[in-house]
Design an enzyme around this catalytic site. Structure first.
Site: not given
Ligand code: PBG
Length: 331
Positions: A201, A255
Site C-alpha cells: 500500500k 493499492k
Molecule cells: C485506511 C484506508 C484508506 C483507503 C482504504 N483504507 C485511506 C488511507 O490510507 O489514507 C483508501 C481507499 C480509497 O482511496 O479508495 N487505512
C-alpha cells in the site's frame, strides 16, 4: 518461429466479433468484483460524497440493501468503511473496539439480510476512528507507533470477526500485524476468517475522496509516509508481500490500482498467490471527471480499466464502480 506478413496478418483474428470473442485471453465477470461501501449513522440516510460523484454513504439499513443488490448482481464480496461520528473519534481510536460500532452493526445487518450469500470484508486500521486521522496511535512527536498500534489492530480484527466479518483486511501497514491478527483469530475460534492484507500500500495522492467519505481528510495533519510505501519502490513491495504471506495472509492486495499494475504483475509472477488490487477513490474520481468533461465514455472506461486489472494478473478488484460494472456485464 512465426510466419511473417502476408502469411501472418495479425488483423485476421480481429476481423469479426465472433473471432475476437474466441481469441480473448481474459474475461471480467461480476465475480471478480469487491464493492467498497461507506456506512454512516441514522436510518434511511443516503449522503452523496461530493468528491466521489455517484457514491454515497448509507445508514446501516441502506448498507444491507446494497449488499442484497450486490448479491443479486453476482458480486461475491463487499468492503465496509465507517464514517464514525466526530464525537466518537478519539486519540486512541477506541471506538474501533466497540462491539456496537457502525461497522459491527453493518456486518450484522448484512448477515440478517443476506445470510452467507455474500462475503463481508472489513478494513483494519484506526483512521476512521482517530481524532488525528492517522491509521495508528501517535506519540508526542506525532510518530505513528508500531507495536502498540498492532495490539489495537488485533482487538479491532477480533471485534469485526465476532460480528461476522469473513475477510479481515489490514490496511494500516504496521509491521507484524498479519501474524498477530492470524494468531488471535486462530486462538479465538475464527479459523476460517480470511486475511487479505493490504501488503503493498503506497503513500498515494489518490486517496483524497476516500478520506472525505470517512471524514478523516480535515483531521489529518501531514501524511502517512512513515508507514505507507514510497511510490518510487517496487522491490520493497515484493518484500512486503513475502512477509505478509509468511505471516499468514490468505491473499494480498496492491493499492492504488492502475498506476501500480507493474507491482501486481511482479507479485503474481513471483508468488503465484491470489492478488487483488484496489482501484481507489482518486482513480474512480478521475474516470468520473473524464466522463463529466466529455473526454471519455463511462461504460467503456470502466470495463477497460477492469480488464486491465485482470490482464495484469488480478484475482479480483475493489472498485466503487462494482455494481455499475456488474450491471453492464450481466445486462
Ligand atoms: C485506511 C484506508 C484508506 C483507503 C482504504 N483504507 C485511506 C488511507 O490510507 O489514507 C483508501 C481507499 C480509497 O482511496 O479508495 N487505512
Amino acid at each position: 518461429m512465426t510466419a511473417s506478413y502476408p502469411n501472418l496478418r495479425m488483423r485476421r483474428t480481429r476481423a469479426a466479433a465472433w473471432s475476437r470473442a474466441l481469441h480473448r485471453e481474459n474475461v471480467v465477470t461480476p465475480a471478480d468484483l469487491i464493492w467498497p461501501l461507506f456506512v454512516t449513522e441514522g436510518k434511511a440516510v443516503e449522503e452523496p460524497i461530493a468528491t466521489l460523484p455517484g457514491v454515497s454513504r448509507w445508514s446501516v439499513d441502506g448498507i444491507a440493501a446494497r449488499a442484497k443488490e450486490a448479491a443479486a448482481l453476482g458480486i461475491p464480496c463487499i468492503a465496509l468503511f465507517p464514517n464514525t461520528p466526530a464525537g466518537k473519534r478519539s486519540d486512541d481510536g477506541a471506538e474501533a473496539l466497540n462491539p456496537d460500532n457502525l461497522m459491527c452493526r453493518a456486518i450484522r445487518a448484512i448477515r440478517d439480510a443476506c445470510g452467507d450469500g455474500i462475503g463481508v470484508l472489513t478494513d483494519v486500521a484506526l483512521d476512521p476512528y482517530t481524532a488525528h486521522g492517522q491509521d495508528g496511535l501517535v506519540d508526542d512527536a506525532g510518530y505513528v507507533v508500531n507495536d502498540d498500534t498492532v495490539a489495537m489492530l488485533v482487538d479491532q480484527a477480533l471485534n469485526q470477526a465476532a460480528a461476522g466479518a469473513d475477510i479481515i483486511a489490514p490496511s494500516d501497514m504496521m509491521d507484524g500485524r498479519v501474524r498477530a491478527i492470524r494468531m488471535a483469530l486462530e486462538m479465538n475460534g475464527h479459523t476460517n476468517v480470511q486475511i487479505m492484507s493490504y501488503a503493498a500500500k503506497y503513500a498515494s495522492a489518490f486517496y483524497g475522496p476516500f478520506r472525505d467519505a470517512v471524514g478523516s481528510r480535515g483531521l489529518l495533519k501531514g501524511d502517512k509516509k512513515t508507514y505507507q510505501m514510497d511510490p518510487a519502490n517496487g522491490e520493497e513491495a515484493l518484500r512486503e508481500v513475502a512477509l505478509d504471506l509468511a505471516e499468514g495472509a490468505d491473499s494480498v492486495m496492491v493499492k492504488p490500482g492502475l498506476p501500480y499494475l507493474d507491482i501486481v504483475r511482479r507479485v503474481k509472477e513471483r508468488f503465484e498467490v491470489p492478488v487483488f488490487a484496489y482501484q481507489v477513490s482518486g482513480e474512480y474520481a478521475m474516470i468520473e471527471a473524464a466522463v463529466a468533461a466529455g473526454a471519455g465514455e463511462r461504460d467503456a472506461l470502466v470495463l477497460e480499466t477492469l480488464m486491465a486489472f485482470k490482464r495484469a494478473g488480478c484475482c479480483g478488484v475493489l472498485t466503487y464502480h462494482a455494481a455499475y460494472a456488474a450491471r453492464l456485464l450481466v445486462g
